[in-house]
Design an enzyme around this catalytic site. Structure first.
Site, PDB file in Angstrom:
ATOM      1  N   GLY A  20       0.832  -1.221   0.000  1.00  0.00           N
ATOM      2  CA  GLY A  20       0.000   0.000   0.000  1.00  0.00           C
ATOM      3  C   GLY A  20       0.853   1.252   0.000  1.00  0.00           C
ATOM      4  CB  SER A  22       0.247   3.688  -4.596  1.00  0.00           C
ATOM      5  OG  SER A  22      -0.980   3.260  -4.035  1.00  0.00           O
ATOM      6  CB  SER A  23      -2.189   6.353  -1.478  1.00  0.00           C
ATOM      7  OG  SER A  23      -3.084   7.197  -0.816  1.00  0.00           O
ATOM      8  N   GLY A  24      -0.943   7.813   1.032  1.00  0.00           N
ATOM      9  CA  GLY A  24      -1.149   7.922   2.478  1.00  0.00           C
ATOM     10  C   GLY A  24      -0.023   7.419   3.356  1.00  0.00           C
ATOM     11  CG  ASP A  64      -4.738  -7.081  -6.492  1.00  0.00           C
ATOM     12  OD1 ASP A  64      -5.100  -7.123  -5.294  1.00  0.00           O
ATOM     13  OD2 ASP A  64      -5.533  -7.032  -7.447  1.00  0.00           O
ATOM     14  CB  SER A 142      -4.506  -2.926  13.604  1.00  0.00           C
ATOM     15  OG  SER A 142      -5.839  -3.024  14.043  1.00  0.00           O
ATOM     16  CE1 TYR A 156     -10.498  -0.599   7.670  1.00  0.00           C
ATOM     17  CE2 TYR A 156     -11.391   0.554   9.562  1.00  0.00           C
ATOM     18  CZ  TYR A 156     -10.330   0.258   8.725  1.00  0.00           C
ATOM     19  OH  TYR A 156      -9.090   0.838   8.948  1.00  0.00           O
ATOM     20  CE  LYS A 160      -7.369  -2.082   8.944  1.00  0.00           C
ATOM     21  NZ  LYS A 160      -6.061  -2.318   8.341  1.00  0.00           N
ATOM     22  CB  THR A 191      -4.475   8.645   4.023  1.00  0.00           C
ATOM     23  OG1 THR A 191      -5.665   7.958   4.418  1.00  0.00           O
ATOM     24  CG2 THR A 191      -3.509   8.683   5.185  1.00  0.00           C
TER      25      THR A 191
HETATM   26  N1  LIG Z   1      -6.396   6.928   7.291  1.00  0.00           N
HETATM   27  C1  LIG Z   1      -6.911   6.532   8.435  1.00  0.00           C
HETATM   28  O1  LIG Z   1      -7.630   7.303   9.122  1.00  0.00           O
HETATM   29  C2  LIG Z   1      -6.604   5.147   8.960  1.00  0.00           C
HETATM   30  C3  LIG Z   1      -6.924   4.879  10.302  1.00  0.00           C
HETATM   31  C4  LIG Z   1      -6.663   3.623  10.806  1.00  0.00           C
HETATM   32  C5  LIG Z   1      -6.074   2.656  10.009  1.00  0.00           C
HETATM   33  N2  LIG Z   1      -5.771   2.938   8.709  1.00  0.00           N
HETATM   34  C6  LIG Z   1      -5.158   1.864   7.907  1.00  0.00           C
HETATM   35  O2  LIG Z   1      -3.972   2.337   7.302  1.00  0.00           O
HETATM   36  C7  LIG Z   1      -3.694   1.574   6.132  1.00  0.00           C
HETATM   37  C8  LIG Z   1      -3.286   2.507   5.005  1.00  0.00           C
HETATM   38  O3  LIG Z   1      -4.369   3.319   4.642  1.00  0.00           O
HETATM   39  P1  LIG Z   1      -4.244   4.880   4.297  1.00  0.00           P
HETATM   40  O4  LIG Z   1      -4.952   5.611   5.360  1.00  0.00           O
HETATM   41  O5  LIG Z   1      -2.860   5.243   3.984  1.00  0.00           O
HETATM   42  O6  LIG Z   1      -5.199   4.935   3.002  1.00  0.00           O
HETATM   43  P2  LIG Z   1      -4.885   5.212   1.449  1.00  0.00           P
HETATM   44  O7  LIG Z   1      -4.196   6.524   1.305  1.00  0.00           O
HETATM   45  O8  LIG Z   1      -6.191   5.021   0.762  1.00  0.00           O
HETATM   46  O9  LIG Z   1      -3.874   4.050   1.042  1.00  0.00           O
HETATM   47  C9  LIG Z   1      -4.289   2.715   0.924  1.00  0.00           C
HETATM   48  C10 LIG Z   1      -3.207   1.917   0.225  1.00  0.00           C
HETATM   49  O10 LIG Z   1      -3.642   0.550   0.170  1.00  0.00           O
HETATM   50  C11 LIG Z   1      -3.404   0.078  -1.139  1.00  0.00           C
HETATM   51  N3  LIG Z   1      -4.320  -0.992  -1.524  1.00  0.00           N
HETATM   52  C12 LIG Z   1      -5.675  -1.018  -1.480  1.00  0.00           C
HETATM   53  N4  LIG Z   1      -6.131  -2.159  -2.012  1.00  0.00           N
HETATM   54  C13 LIG Z   1      -5.042  -2.876  -2.400  1.00  0.00           C
HETATM   55  C14 LIG Z   1      -4.855  -4.134  -3.037  1.00  0.00           C
HETATM   56  N5  LIG Z   1      -5.881  -4.920  -3.401  1.00  0.00           N
HETATM   57  N6  LIG Z   1      -3.586  -4.562  -3.269  1.00  0.00           N
HETATM   58  C15 LIG Z   1      -2.527  -3.783  -2.933  1.00  0.00           C
HETATM   59  N7  LIG Z   1      -2.643  -2.583  -2.356  1.00  0.00           N
HETATM   60  C16 LIG Z   1      -3.889  -2.141  -2.097  1.00  0.00           C
HETATM   61  C17 LIG Z   1      -3.573   1.294  -2.054  1.00  0.00           C
HETATM   62  O11 LIG Z   1      -2.810   1.104  -3.246  1.00  0.00           O
HETATM   63  P3  LIG Z   1      -3.396   0.812  -4.717  1.00  0.00           P
HETATM   64  O12 LIG Z   1      -4.813   1.284  -4.735  1.00  0.00           O
HETATM   65  O13 LIG Z   1      -2.478   1.596  -5.616  1.00  0.00           O
HETATM   66  O14 LIG Z   1      -3.243  -0.656  -4.881  1.00  0.00           O
HETATM   67  C18 LIG Z   1      -2.964   2.390  -1.197  1.00  0.00           C
HETATM   68  O15 LIG Z   1      -1.590   2.484  -1.436  1.00  0.00           O
HETATM   69  C19 LIG Z   1      -4.945   0.748   5.852  1.00  0.00           C
HETATM   70  O16 LIG Z   1      -4.722  -0.588   6.263  1.00  0.00           O
HETATM   71  C20 LIG Z   1      -6.004   1.392   6.737  1.00  0.00           C
HETATM   72  O17 LIG Z   1      -6.995   0.483   7.144  1.00  0.00           O
HETATM   73  C21 LIG Z   1      -6.015   4.168   8.165  1.00  0.00           C
END
Ligand SMILES: NC(=O)c1ccc[n+]([C@@H]2O[C@H](COP(=O)([O-])OP(=O)(O)OC[C@H]3O[C@@H](n4cnc5c(N)ncnc54)[C@H](OP(=O)(O)O)[C@@H]3O)[C@@H](O)[C@H]2O)c1
Length: 278
Positions: A20, A22-24, A64, A142, A156, A160, A191
């Site tokens: 993951g 590519s973002s955030g 993926d 998580s 979701y 987690k 993100t």
């Molecule tokens: N942001 C929050 O508030 C928050 C809070 C608690 C936990 N989290 C956790 O933090 C983690 C990262 O999320 P983020 O907040 O950084 O969100 P994000 O910016 O949407 O990034 C999500 C990343 O997951 C990748 N991803 C999604 N589906 C995928 C797949 N099938 N195969 C490979 N990669 C995949 C996306 O890459 P591609 O689409 O390019 O594949 C992207 O790089 C997640 O596990 C999320 O549950 C986030």
């Protein structure tokens, strides 16, 4: 009174795979780890979005986490090039939100594949090499959502909660083999996550009975969070601490909501969550 002794830290360069990226959180983490001198492999489906990682001297791989061949290829390529792996960061994930009644089983299955089976399979794939090395770290991202619960988030949260149980159980299997299992529990982080969640709400909404909850979630989802650097910093600590903590909590509301969940009776916590959504 003597001051507490500082936590022992290691600065040796490590071979690290971040999913993951590519973002955030994943992108920020990959870039910060490169700055610290580590060998970083950023992995995601949208490889063009990982150009900053390549530009900073990192490697990028298409991955993926819902596709077994793709996971095997990514790990094989890293091991072929580096001959070792020190850290796996299972970060890829997303939240499908919607009433349980509304969410199709295909949507639920995909949520489970990405958030549960993906990180579990990546873990399986790196374990033989880490056991051979007698060292390694598996850092599972998580969420505060792995402890608390919100309406429309059943699938979701379920994923987690799984990540937390899986990580804790695995610690008992592998810590004596030199492999540390670490949980990171972010709070609200700015993100791409909330944009994906908003789309999932729109895509899944069907039964009018849940409309007030959908509208409330849309409103809460737009609340600003902490920057992803807050999480990248604790991930760096989980890598450099000679004996990492089992869980690191960081980001907006992460510690507060954890404390409330642990101290309030169930229904009082439920009432608090519902009132926060009004
Ligand atoms: N942001 C929050 O508030 C928050 C809070 C608690 C936990 N989290 C956790 O933090 C983690 C990262 O999320 P983020 O907040 O950084 O969100 P994000 O910016 O949407 O990034 C999500 C990343 O997951 C990748 N991803 C999604 N589906 C995928 C797949 N099938 N195969 C490979 N990669 C995949 C996306 O890459 P591609 O689409 O390019 O594949 C992207 O790089 C997640 O596990 C999320 O549950 C986030």
């Amino acid at each position: 009174m003597s001051s507490p002794s500082p936590v022992a830290r290691s600065t040796d360069p490590k071979v690290i795979l971040v999913t993951g990226a590519s973002s955030g959180i994943g992108l920020q983490t990959a870039l910060d780890l490169l700055k610290q001198g580590h060998i970083v492999y950023g992995c995601a489906r949208r490889i063009e979005r990982m150009e900053p990682i390549r530009a900073a001297g990192g490697h990028v791989l298409a991955l993926d986490v819902s596709d077994d061949d793709s996971m095997c290829d990514a790990v094989d390529e890293l091991l072929y090039s580096e001959g070792r792996i020190d850290v796996l960061i299972n970060n890829a994930g997303f939240a499908t939100y919607g009433a349980v009644e509304d969410i199709s089983m295909d949507t639920a299955r995909h949520q489970i594949e990405v958030n549960i089976l993906g990180p579990a399979r990546m873990t399986q794939l790196v374990l033989p090499q880490m056991r051979k090395q007698k060292s390694g770290r598996i850092i599972n991202i998580s969420s505060i959502g792995g402890t608390i619960h919100t309406p429309l988030g059943a699938w979701y949260h379920g994923t987690k909660f799984f990540v937390e149980g899986f990580t804790n159980a695995m610690r008992l299997e592998v810590e004596d083999k030199g492999i540390f299992m670490v949980l990171i529990a972010p709070g609200f982080i700015d993100t791409g996550f909330s944009g994906v969640l908003a789309k999932e709400l729109d895509r899944n909404e069907k039964a009018p009975a849940y409309k007030p909850l959908y509208d409330a979630l849309r409103h809460t989802n737009a609340t600003p969070g902490s920057p992803p650097s807050v999480i990248s910093k604790v991930i760096s600590r989980a890598i450099s601490d000679v004996k990492p903590k089992t869980v690191y909590r960081a980001g907006k509301y992460s510690k507060l909501l954890y404390l409330l969940r642990r101290t309030l009776p169930h229904r009082m916590f439920d009432g608090m969550m519902l009132s926060m959504l009004k």
